[in-house]
Design an enzyme around this catalytic site. Sequence first.
Site, PDB file in Angstrom:
ATOM      1  N   HIS A  89       0.842  -1.194   0.000  1.00 32.90           N
ATOM      2  CA  HIS A  89       0.000   0.000   0.000  1.00 32.90           C
ATOM      3  C   HIS A  89       0.876   1.242   0.000  1.00 32.90           C
ATOM      4  CE1 HIS A  89      -0.235   0.730   4.674  1.00 32.90           C
ATOM      5  NE2 HIS A  89       0.943   0.297   4.312  1.00 32.90           N
ATOM      6  N   CYS A 133       5.929   6.021   4.758  1.00 31.55           N
ATOM      7  CA  CYS A 133       4.806   5.211   4.270  1.00 31.55           C
ATOM      8  C   CYS A 133       4.031   5.877   3.135  1.00 31.55           C
ATOM      9  CB  CYS A 133       3.863   4.842   5.413  1.00 31.55           C
ATOM     10  SG  CYS A 133       4.618   3.706   6.587  1.00 31.55           S
ATOM     11  N   HIS A 175       3.542  -5.141   3.733  1.00 29.92           N
ATOM     12  CA  HIS A 175       3.575  -5.717   5.075  1.00 29.92           C
ATOM     13  C   HIS A 175       3.175  -7.190   5.010  1.00 29.92           C
ATOM     14  CE1 HIS A 175       3.948  -1.818   7.033  1.00 29.92           C
ATOM     15  NE2 HIS A 175       2.966  -1.366   6.247  1.00 29.92           N
ATOM     16  N   HIS A 194      -1.371 -10.378  -1.563  1.00 31.63           N
ATOM     17  CA  HIS A 194      -0.545 -10.026  -2.726  1.00 31.63           C
ATOM     18  C   HIS A 194      -1.204  -8.983  -3.629  1.00 31.63           C
ATOM     19  CE1 HIS A 194       1.811 -13.407  -1.300  1.00 31.63           C
ATOM     20  NE2 HIS A 194       2.819 -12.861  -1.966  1.00 31.63           N
ATOM     21  N   GLU A 220       0.609  -5.138  11.499  1.00 29.15           N
ATOM     22  CA  GLU A 220       1.327  -4.873  10.256  1.00 29.15           C
ATOM     23  C   GLU A 220       2.831  -5.036  10.404  1.00 29.15           C
ATOM     24  OE1 GLU A 220       0.159  -0.892   8.979  1.00 29.15           O
ATOM     25  OE2 GLU A 220       2.090  -0.135   9.616  1.00 29.15           O
TER      26      GLU A 220
END
Length: 149
Positions: free
Chosen positions: A16, A25, A31, A75, A136
């Site tokens: 992400h 991030c 993760h 995935h 995470e």
Amino acid sequence: MSAIRITKQFNFETGHALYGYDGKCRNVHGHSYKLSVTVIGSPINDSSHVKYGMVIDFGDLKKIVNEEIVDVFDHATVFNQNTPHVELAKELKDRGHHVLLVDYQPTSEMMVIDFASKIKARLPENIQLHSIKLQETETSFAEWYASDN
């Protein structure tokens, strides 16, 4: 009969990016998520029932969570559909990548809200979602509790 909590754990890999975020991030990254789903109910008290003594068959809970979350997010790369990341998402999709566009910032906090809604909609009426924990990293996680909502 006593109320019993049943927990099933899951693992999935998801990428992400947090658009507009002021830290690392904001970049596309991934993760190895650990998801714990806890439901609460009373064990089936009918000795003629095939699932006698169970709150819910772990296999039934696994099917729900896999279909609603794991099989969808594993995935995949997740982007907020309301950000310029949609251009990157389109390019990735065009190249055959599994991309999800969601209507929220794909933080662990927002993901557990989404996951709770999806799981609750699939549970039998006599079973309630008690909590969800989405980890995470080894030291960072978000939790959702029905009692808080």
